[in-house]
Design a protein around this motif. Structure first.
Motif, mmCIF file in Angstrom:
data_model
loop_
_atom_site.group_PDB
_atom_site.id
_atom_site.type_symbol
_atom_site.label_atom_id
_atom_site.label_comp_id
_atom_site.label_asym_id
_atom_site.label_seq_id
_atom_site.Cartn_x
_atom_site.Cartn_y
_atom_site.Cartn_z
ATOM 1 N N GLY A 128 4.948 -3.068 5.624
ATOM 2 C CA GLY A 128 5.324 -4.035 6.318
ATOM 3 C C GLY A 128 6.105 -3.523 7.459
ATOM 4 N N THR A 169 12.264 -3.144 2.132
ATOM 5 C CA THR A 169 11.699 -4.672 1.780
ATOM 6 C C THR A 169 10.402 -4.596 2.021
ATOM 7 O OG1 THR A 169 12.456 -5.469 4.167
ATOM 8 C CG2 THR A 169 13.772 -5.871 2.158
ATOM 9 N N SER A 170 9.704 -3.408 2.284
ATOM 10 C CA SER A 170 8.284 -3.383 2.561
ATOM 11 C C SER A 170 7.647 -2.508 1.460
ATOM 12 C CB SER A 170 7.597 -2.853 3.526
ATOM 13 O OG SER A 170 8.060 -3.830 4.764
ATOM 14 N N ALA A 171 6.332 -2.572 0.851
ATOM 15 C CA ALA A 171 5.972 -1.820 -0.121
ATOM 16 C C ALA A 171 5.720 -0.300 0.436
ATOM 17 C CB ALA A 171 4.530 -2.273 -0.954
ATOM 18 N N ALA A 175 1.713 -6.850 -2.539
ATOM 19 C CA ALA A 175 2.483 -5.728 -3.622
ATOM 20 C C ALA A 175 2.803 -6.243 -4.900
ATOM 21 C CB ALA A 175 3.930 -5.613 -2.767
ATOM 22 N N THR A 193 6.759 -6.874 11.176
ATOM 23 C CA THR A 193 5.498 -7.469 10.333
ATOM 24 C C THR A 193 6.055 -8.128 9.216
ATOM 25 O OG1 THR A 193 5.347 -5.068 9.599
ATOM 26 C CG2 THR A 193 3.898 -5.895 11.311
ATOM 27 N N SER A 194 5.236 -8.951 8.463
ATOM 28 C CA SER A 194 5.701 -9.360 7.132
ATOM 29 C C SER A 194 5.437 -8.237 5.934
ATOM 30 C CB SER A 194 4.858 -10.747 6.958
ATOM 31 O OG SER A 194 3.316 -10.519 6.989
ATOM 32 N N THR A 195 6.061 -8.390 4.817
ATOM 33 C CA THR A 195 5.838 -7.790 3.594
ATOM 34 C C THR A 195 4.495 -8.095 3.092
ATOM 35 O OG1 THR A 195 8.137 -7.784 3.236
ATOM 36 C CG2 THR A 195 6.992 -7.079 1.427
#
Lengths: 189, 198
Positions: free
Chosen positions: B119, B104-106, A37, A31-33
């Motif tokens: 993510g 790399t995800s919040a 954020a 899944t994308s970031t």
């Protein structure tokens, strides 16, 4: 008008190229970031560091050993800006710290030395503790790397605070209590 | 009289049992504050072309060590294309660490209030020069891979020595814990920590 159209086309082309380049480099993540954020959020990084077991090992791993005083951060960037990177580069946020050199034990450094450290303003980690400006330390360094910057042996282990007098206060690693004062540094060379 | 003596001895014995129990090692695990979503997530990992055979093997074996735990939530699966959760790369850093876990995800969670990475992605980065001089030491590299996957599961660092405080933990840093004589990682405390997170 025509110029605006050209600019718009160029921007679209650049964006498409970047998008395609990104797709070509790696498969899509699961899944994308989140684009929401906050950009100011610190990057969380957990590091595994293996310390040196003896002062001799510290010395063997060091290209330079010195006593110096931290004067402040003089530059920020990514590690690849200051050191040769691998095939895919290194995006770890770093800061260049300046130290005024008081005494050189090993190596050929001048009156000031630049040292690459993790940028704690942009990175959240327990691998490196904070250091106040003016702190007097012993540095075990490797380098110089591209841009004439050095890095610290075993991250925090190679940057040793000097307590009152000339006592060494190890931050990390297995050398605690083994070194009574800076005179012992001679054994590291 | 002898009954009183027996009762006293029994009381002392009971008290000592409680004392011993109180002194037994407490859980050492620490929660990172972030985890993959779900109670039993499948976590796909993908190798970049930069990863050499020694670290690739160590990574696969590290993931297998976690998967082999019968009472552990989460399952690591290697993928060669398509979606991934963990992107694994190898590079040459002068910052003298062996490996790192970088989500790399919040995530806005804390150790007391664990939340999921939005993510669900992160990177496991090997530092191939190995400033610790590990070379191709398969045991050490596997132990470090297991350590980094422990971060991916939501565990933080626990300590910096073999001896104190107990118990054994794969999440120690600043120590070659694979030489501590504890057996094979991950250890009971690590498994208890992951179960507490999920």
């Amino acid at each position: 008008m025509r110029t605006k159209a050209h600019v718009a086309s160029a921007a679209l082309f650049a964006a498409s190229t970047l998008l395609l380049a990104g797709c070509a480099q790696s498969p899509d993540p699961a899944t994308s970031t989140s684009p929401l954020a906050p950009p100011s959020a610190k990057q969380q990084v957990e590091m595994f560091v293996l310390p040196k077991a003896t002062l001799k090992e510290m010395g063997q791993a060091s290209d330079a050993i010195l006593i110096g005083r931290f004067t402040g951060v003089i530059q920020r960037g990514s590690e690849s800006d200051f050191a040769d990177s691998g095939p895919t580069g290194q995006g770890v946020p770093v800061a260049v710290w300046d130290f005024e050199v008081e005494r050189v034990v090993k190596g050929g450094v001048g009156s000031h030395v630049s040292v690459l450290r993790l940028d704690l303003d942009r990175i959240e980690t327990d691998a490196q503790g904070p250091t106040p400006v003016g702190e007097r330390v012993v540095l075990f360094l490797t380098g110089p790397h591209k841009g004439e910057v050095y890095s610290v042996v075993a991250l925090d282990q190679g940057m040793v605070e000097l307590g009152s007098g000339e006592q060494l206060l190890w931050r990390a690693g297995g050398l605690g209590g083994r070194l009574p004062d800076v005179d012992a540094l001679g054994k590291a060379t | 009289m002898s009954r009183r003596l027996l009762a006293s001895l029994a009381s002392i014995g009971l008290a000592m049992t409680f004392l011993v129990a109180a002194e037994s090692p407490a859980a050492a695990y620490v929660k990172l504050g972030c985890k993959f979503s779900g109670t039993n997530p499948t976590i796909n990992y993908y190798f970049e072309f930069t990863v050499g055979s020694a670290r690739k093997t160590a990574t696969i074996n590290g993931a297998s060590r976690w998967n082999a735990q019968s009472v552990l939530p989460g399952n690591f699966v290697q993928v060669t294309s398509g979606g991934y959760n963990i992107y694994i790369k190898e590079w040459s850093s002068v910052l003298t660490y062996e490996a790192q876990w970088a989500p790399t995800s919040a995530c806005t969670g804390t150790a007391s209030s664990v939340k999921a990475w939005t993510g669900g992605t992160g990177e496991l980065r090997w530092n191939s020069p190995s400033p610790g001089g590990l070379g191709g030491n398969a045991t050490a590299l596997r132990a470090i891979a297991t350590h980094e996957f422990g971060h991916a599961l939501g565990l933080a660092h626990t300590g910096t020595s073999c001896g104190t405080p107990p118990p054994a933990s794969v999440m120690r840093t600043n120590v070659a814990f694979w030489t501590c004589g504890w057996g094979t990682e991950p250890y009971a405390d690590d498994v208890a920590g992951v179960n507490a997170i999920y």
